[in-house]
Design a protein around this motif. Structure first.
Motif, short mmCIF file in Angstrom:
data_model
loop_
_atom_site.label_atom_id
_atom_site.label_comp_id
_atom_site.label_asym_id
_atom_site.label_seq_id
_atom_site.Cartn_x
_atom_site.Cartn_y
_atom_site.Cartn_z
N ARG A 1 -22.32 -12.36 -1.80
CA ARG A 1 -22.69 -12.38 -0.38
C ARG A 1 -22.83 -10.96 0.16
O ARG A 1 -23.73 -10.66 0.94
CB ARG A 1 -21.66 -13.17 0.42
CG ARG A 1 -22.05 -13.40 1.85
CD ARG A 1 -21.18 -14.43 2.53
NE ARG A 1 -21.38 -15.77 1.97
CZ ARG A 1 -20.89 -16.88 2.51
NH1 ARG A 1 -20.17 -16.81 3.62
NH2 ARG A 1 -21.10 -18.06 1.96
N TYR B 1 -26.40 -9.66 1.54
CA TYR B 1 -26.54 -9.15 2.91
C TYR B 1 -27.09 -7.73 2.89
O TYR B 1 -28.00 -7.38 3.66
CB TYR B 1 -25.19 -9.18 3.63
CG TYR B 1 -25.24 -8.61 5.03
CD1 TYR B 1 -26.02 -9.20 6.01
CD2 TYR B 1 -24.51 -7.47 5.35
CE1 TYR B 1 -26.07 -8.67 7.29
CE2 TYR B 1 -24.55 -6.94 6.63
CZ TYR B 1 -25.33 -7.54 7.59
OH TYR B 1 -25.39 -7.01 8.86
N GLU C 1 -24.72 -15.37 9.19
CA GLU C 1 -24.37 -14.58 8.01
C GLU C 1 -24.12 -13.12 8.37
O GLU C 1 -23.23 -12.48 7.79
CB GLU C 1 -25.47 -14.68 6.96
CG GLU C 1 -25.50 -16.04 6.26
CD GLU C 1 -26.55 -16.10 5.16
OE1 GLU C 1 -27.47 -15.24 5.16
OE2 GLU C 1 -26.45 -17.00 4.30
N ARG D 1 -21.08 -22.37 4.26
CA ARG D 1 -22.53 -22.47 4.48
C ARG D 1 -22.93 -23.92 4.77
O ARG D 1 -23.84 -24.17 5.57
CB ARG D 1 -23.27 -21.92 3.26
CG ARG D 1 -24.78 -22.01 3.34
CD ARG D 1 -25.39 -21.17 4.48
NE ARG D 1 -26.83 -21.30 4.47
CZ ARG D 1 -27.66 -20.51 3.78
NH1 ARG D 1 -27.16 -19.51 3.06
NH2 ARG D 1 -28.95 -20.68 3.81
#
Length: 818
Positions: free
Chosen positions: A280, A284, A405, A439
């Motif tokens: 993640r 990102y 996110e 999520r």
């Protein structure tokens, strides 16, 4: 020798010495990590230096160098990594001498069984190849001299970097496209149960791409946590190589516990969560970096035209468009207004997020970073404006995901909702689930945002969607734990007491409708009354109906269909009528349909099974077209023992999946003036793959199964042996229970087991041997899990006593464990 020491004794410079030293290094006590990777690279450097020096002297080659590229060039050798090597020469030696030098290096490497990616080029050839092949150019960006002419290597590095920076406007979009294609092909690492640590999105390839972008000087990736994320994935790959003894990057299910142990982690779930968090971070950073790359390249393209329009060298400031109080759009991103004061405005964070989602724009990374450190904390309970901004954010649809996110990447979500930490990056082992728990919650809110016009309180629907699985971070039934957490969080968000109770009810019963509709007899008044008692009101039922659909749609393609939707809608209609004061009628023996009666008459005349097989369209799909969700199979035959297991076994042999089953006795008059008992079975089935079998073949096999000439158990066992199951996590044992208060007309036996061909046949045999009659069966399969409910009675048609029901459940469970 420790993991960071490298032997330099002359007797260890040959292949056997290198192999022994390499083995000692990899079998040492030190865990996977940068020191061991660097030590392995240094050890390999020393060995290759010896090979190069000896081979160069024999071949008489000067003006040459051995260059490590790719991961080896970065000094990051995993136990089973390829050796990526370039033999660089200045072109003065003849081809035979260069070939002899290459053979003196490559063959000893091959003799040790090491994987080798090699090439022989001059600096000009290397630059030319890099100009044509993006992957070659990326590898050369990490070129590092191992042995030979250092100046030759330095000159190539300088040229490659200059080429990379000069060609950035063309090369970076190509690299972006390459990354996107790979992500489409390999999936997102942070959501995969068996992720590829290198190739999946958020993996090591993307981390390397970020290094390449930084080397172009066009943009730089966010550095916070990036090195740690990359190290985490590299450590896991090292442990995976040692565990499997193979050069693999795929973290398969059967290796996860061993890899976790090698890394000092508790279990496979802890390992996956760590991998997801690392991925993640990289994902990102990838999103932020490529957004910046595209912005810079656009501005470079537009600058000459802009200067011409302005008539000189004047520089125009980016336009700033207000979006909300303290929030503006600038250059395609959401940033803070110059007058914004986050230290005095506790609602600013949610207001900025809601504005970004509504506008379909990304939050600027600098804005999110600034808010994470400077924003004033919200009071508890939240003020009404903060609650409204959260609802607006959740109701924005697909744009919510990217904004959420960004908030998660800086820890803002956990500060707003402390219990979120337990579901953050939490894996879901059921392959039906597409997403991690956190999520999935966001995706459910996205789905719910499309259903808000169906409910009177869209705010409660969206909040319940966000919180419905929040209990999965706690032990026990996640719905029970989630009710407590949701009650606390809804109060924290600032809802009134009555609304808090509704949210808690929705979370507690978010599986009630789908489980009841697919596993219970909707004609039984007890079924409808139990749902009505749990829900309590028409408004809550309305919300629960929408939440059920949103949850299923966000779970994955196997969790929702027109068939399931029609069952849930039927249940909701019945419960709504009961809540409105319409008592459901006591069920009477249903008269057979015209088709069923016709088949029963034919079965009575012939004394043999009669079958009818045809497709039935169900409720319209999302596109508005009728969706065929299965095939109706009717079987009529004289009543006799063994019908259910025989019919189920025949369907399994023909690869038909049973979605629902109903067994009904029909009494018909005979020509002799008496009556005869016929059995009518109504099945809803679907083909696993391929076309449906012919009814005549099904009938033939059913006749053989009933007379004993077709051994279904043996045939199913042969098929299972011919197609062994793929290795993976061992399935939990089957569990058979009695559903309390499930029905006043029959005893409900619920079976939870790993789905497999012939499962319904085995259950039917177990029930048949226990001398009970199956009134109906409700079959539900999600991925690898089957949850089947059987309404059974004794021979007289009455429910079983409590002790008998418990004994029956134990007998069926024991039969399934064999």
């Amino acid at each position: 020798m420790t993991s960071t020491e490298v032997t330099t004794e002359s007797e260890d410079s040959g292949p056997s010495g290198y192999a022994a030293a390499r083995l000692r290094l990899l079998q040492g006590e030190a865990r996977s990590g940068p020191p061991r990777r660097a030590a392995l690279a240094r050890l390999t450097d020393q060995w290759l230096t010896g090979l190069f020096t000896t081979a160069a002297e024999r071949a008489g080659v000067r003006g040459a160098a051995l260059v490590a590229v790719g991961g080896y060039g970065r000094g990051e050798l995993s136990p089973r990594s390829d050796l990526d090597l370039l033999l660089l020469h200045d072109g003065t030696a003849d081809a035979a001498a260069v070939a002899s030098l290459a053979d003196g290096i490559w063959y000893p490497v091959w003799d040790l069984g090491l994987a080798l990616d090699h090439s022989v080029r001059t600096p000009g050839e290397a630059r030319s190849t890099a100009g044509e092949d993006l992957k070659v150019q990326l590898g050369l960006l990490d070129a590092r001299p191992v042995a030979g002419d250092l100046g030759l290597v330095a000159g190539l590095r300088t040229a490659i970097l200059a080429d990379w920076r000069n060609q950035a406007p063309k090369r970076l979009p190509a690299l972006d496209e390459l990354c996107r294609e790979r992500a489409e092909r390999m999936g997102e690492l942070q959501f995969l149960l068996e992720p590829d640590l290198k190739e999946a999105r958020g993996g090591l390839r993307d981390a390397t791409a970020l290094r390449a972008v930084a080397a172009s000087w066009v943009a730089d990736a966010p550095r916070e946590g990036l090195s740690e994320a990359r190290r985490t994935l590299l450590d896991a790959r090292d442990a995976l190589h040692l565990t499997t003894g193979r050069a693999t990057d795929r973290l398969a299910l059967q290796e996860q516990d061993q890899v976790a142990g090698a890394l000092g982690l508790l279990d496979a779930d802890a390992l996956l969560r760590q991998m997801y968090e690392a991925a993640r971070t990289i994902s990102y950073a990838t999103d932020v970096t490529w957004r910046e790359v595209n912005r810079v390249l656009r501005s470079r393209t537009a600058r000459p035209r802009l200067r011409a329009l302005l008539g000189g060298g004047a520089k125009a400031a980016p336009e700033r468009t207000p979006l909300a109080e303290g929030v503006v759009e600038a250059d395609g991103e959401v940033v803070l207004a110059r007058t914004a004061r986050p230290e005095r405005d506790p609602v600013l964070t949610l207001r900025a997020a809601a504005a970004a989602a509504e506008a379909g724009l990304p939050l600027s990374r600098h804005l999110v970073r600034h808010l994470s450190t400077a924003a004033q904390a919200l009071p508890v309970p939240w003020p009404a404006q903060a609650r409204e901004e959260l609802v607006t954010l959740l109701g924005a649809g697909e744009a919510t995901v990217g904004v959420w996110e960004a908030l998660e990447a800086e820890g803002i979500v956990t500060r707003l909702l402390p219990d979120w930490e337990r579901v953050h990056c939490r894996p879901q082992r059921n392959p039906v689930h597409t997403w991690t728990v956190d999520r999935h919650l966001v995706e459910t809110a996205v789905r719910a945002s499309h259903l808000t016009r169906r409910v009177g309180r869209p705010d409660l629907l969206l909040i319940a969607a966000l919180l419905h699985d929040i209990g999965k971070g706690w032990p026990g039934d996640h719905s029970v734990a989630g009710e407590v957490i949701a009650r606390d969080m809804a109060a924290r968000i600032g809802f009134e007491k009555q609304d808090v109770g509704v949210v808690a009810t929705l979370v507690r019963h978010h599986l009630l409708l789908i489980e009841t509709a697919t596993r219970r007899d909707l004609d039984d008044p007890a079924t409808v009354r139990s749902v009505a008692n749990a829900v309590g009101s028409a408004s809550t039922l309305e919300l629960l109906h929408a939440l059920t659909e949103a949850d299923a749609l966000a779970t994955g393609p196997a969790a929702w269909s027109a068939w399931r939707a029609s069952l849930v809608a039927d249940l909701v209609r019945r419960v709504a009528a009961l809540i409105a004061g319409e008592e459901p009628p006591e069920p009477e023996p249903l008269a057979p349909s015209a088709e069923q009666e016709r088949l029963a008459v034919e079965a009575l005349r012939t004394g043999e099974p009669v079958l009818s097989l045809h497709t039935r369209p169900e409720a319209p799909s999302e596109e508005g077209e009728p969706e065929p969700v299965g095939v109706e199979l009717l079987i009529a035959l004289p009543d006799r023992p063994g019908v259910l297991p025989a019919a189920a076994g025949v369907l399994a042999l023909h690869r038909l999946t049973v979605r629902a089953a109903d067994l009904r006795a029909v009494e018909l008059p005979t020509e002799m003036g008496g009556t005869a008992d016929l059995l009518v079975l109504s099945w809803r089935v679907a083909a696993e793959y391929g076309s449906l079998p012919q009814a005549a073949r099904l009938r033939s096999d059913l006749v053989r199964a009933l007379d004993g000439s077709l051994d279904i158990r043996a045939r199913l066992a042969e098929r299972e042996a011919a197609y062994p199951r793929r290795r993976g996590v061992k399935a939990p044992p089957p569990r058979v229970t009695v559903a309390e208060a499930g029905s006043r007309l029959a005893t409900v036996i619920e079976v939870r087991a790993q789905d497999a061909p012939g499962l319904l046949h085995r259950i039917g045999r177990a029930l048949e041997q226990s001398a009970v009659r199956v009134r109906s069966a409700h079959v539900s399969t999600l991925g690898a899990n089957a949850v089947d409910a059987f309404y059974v009675t004794d021979e007289a048609g009455a429910s079983l006593p409590r002790e008998s029901a418990a004994a029956l459940a134990k007998e069926v469970e024991a039969a399934l464990r064999e």
